[in-house]
Motif scaffolding. Structure first.
Motif, mmCIF file in Angstrom:
data_model
loop_
_atom_site.group_PDB
_atom_site.id
_atom_site.type_symbol
_atom_site.label_atom_id
_atom_site.label_comp_id
_atom_site.label_asym_id
_atom_site.label_seq_id
_atom_site.Cartn_x
_atom_site.Cartn_y
_atom_site.Cartn_z
ATOM 1 N N LEU A 125 37.096 32.164 32.159
ATOM 2 C CA LEU A 125 37.528 33.405 31.793
ATOM 3 C C LEU A 125 36.297 33.891 30.751
ATOM 4 O O LEU A 125 35.890 35.455 30.542
ATOM 5 N N ASP A 126 35.191 33.194 30.167
ATOM 6 C CA ASP A 126 34.474 33.979 29.109
ATOM 7 C C ASP A 126 33.241 33.870 30.131
ATOM 8 O O ASP A 126 32.429 34.576 29.484
ATOM 9 N N LEU A 134 43.874 25.016 23.282
ATOM 10 C CA LEU A 134 43.757 26.763 23.101
ATOM 11 C C LEU A 134 43.611 26.577 21.714
ATOM 12 O O LEU A 134 42.608 27.497 21.398
ATOM 13 N N CYS A 170 40.191 39.220 35.567
ATOM 14 C CA CYS A 170 40.922 38.236 35.046
ATOM 15 C C CYS A 170 41.198 38.798 33.550
ATOM 16 O O CYS A 170 39.330 38.274 33.108
ATOM 17 N N GLU A 171 42.529 38.933 33.075
ATOM 18 C CA GLU A 171 42.334 39.078 31.217
ATOM 19 C C GLU A 171 42.775 38.586 30.659
ATOM 20 O O GLU A 171 42.706 38.017 29.740
ATOM 21 N N SER A 172 43.269 37.272 31.338
ATOM 22 C CA SER A 172 44.181 36.180 30.540
ATOM 23 C C SER A 172 44.155 34.786 31.082
ATOM 24 O O SER A 172 43.484 34.061 32.825
ATOM 25 N N VAL A 173 44.297 33.887 30.280
ATOM 26 C CA VAL A 173 44.355 31.822 31.352
ATOM 27 C C VAL A 173 45.371 32.107 31.788
ATOM 28 O O VAL A 173 44.555 31.246 33.450
ATOM 29 N N TYR A 174 46.518 33.033 32.614
ATOM 30 C CA TYR A 174 46.985 32.640 33.222
ATOM 31 C C TYR A 174 45.979 33.005 34.648
ATOM 32 O O TYR A 174 46.924 32.906 35.474
ATOM 33 N N ASP A 175 45.761 34.588 34.712
ATOM 34 C CA ASP A 175 44.570 34.865 35.610
ATOM 35 C C ASP A 175 43.899 34.368 36.098
ATOM 36 O O ASP A 175 43.924 34.270 37.383
#
Length: 129
Positions: free
Chosen positions: A32-33, A76, A42-47
């Motif tokens: 993500l980072d 987290l 992807c804008e979230s951990v879920y994505d």
């Protein structure tokens, strides 16, 4: 948090090692980072965790294991602290490691897909296992 727990259940629960299970979670956060264009959108951990063909162990039907939810919350919290400027937050995987493969018992983390530097488990773990 639930998505990370379900992913770790499928990817690393067999290890029974908080260090190894949390490394899978850190891998998702590293992606993500990363700024890698492959994760655009992807804008979230879920994505990240649910992105097609990424975490094969993730299954919406995986159980919500209480210990893994605790571990995901801990990871987290450490990640957020790091984003807020904290150092030495207790990572179990350096930020450049965005990939891993497994042998059915343990995962090997690398800096490149199916190549690159393999992680040597040199960071001190905040967990006993």
């Amino acid at each position: 948090m639930i998505a990370l727990a379900k992913m770790a259940y499928g990817e690393a629960f067999i290890t029974r090692s908080d260090t190894e299970m949390s490394a899978c979670m850190w891998c998702a956060l590293n992606r993500l980072d990363s700024g890698n264009r492959f994760y655009d959108g992807c804008e979230s951990v879920y994505d990240i965790v649910t992105q097609k063909n990424q975490f094969y162990g993730y299954d919406e039907g995986n159980p919500v294991n209480e210990h893994l939810v605790w571990l995901a919350r801990d990871v987290l919290d450490r990640w957020v602290a790091e984003h807020n400027g904290a150092v030495d937050v207790g990572r179990t995987l350096p930020r450049e490691y965005c990939f891993f493969t497994g042998d059915g018992w343990h995962n090997s983390f690398t800096t490149e897909h199916q190549s690159g530097t393999e992680y040597d488990w040199s960071l001190p773990s905040p967990y006993e296992s």
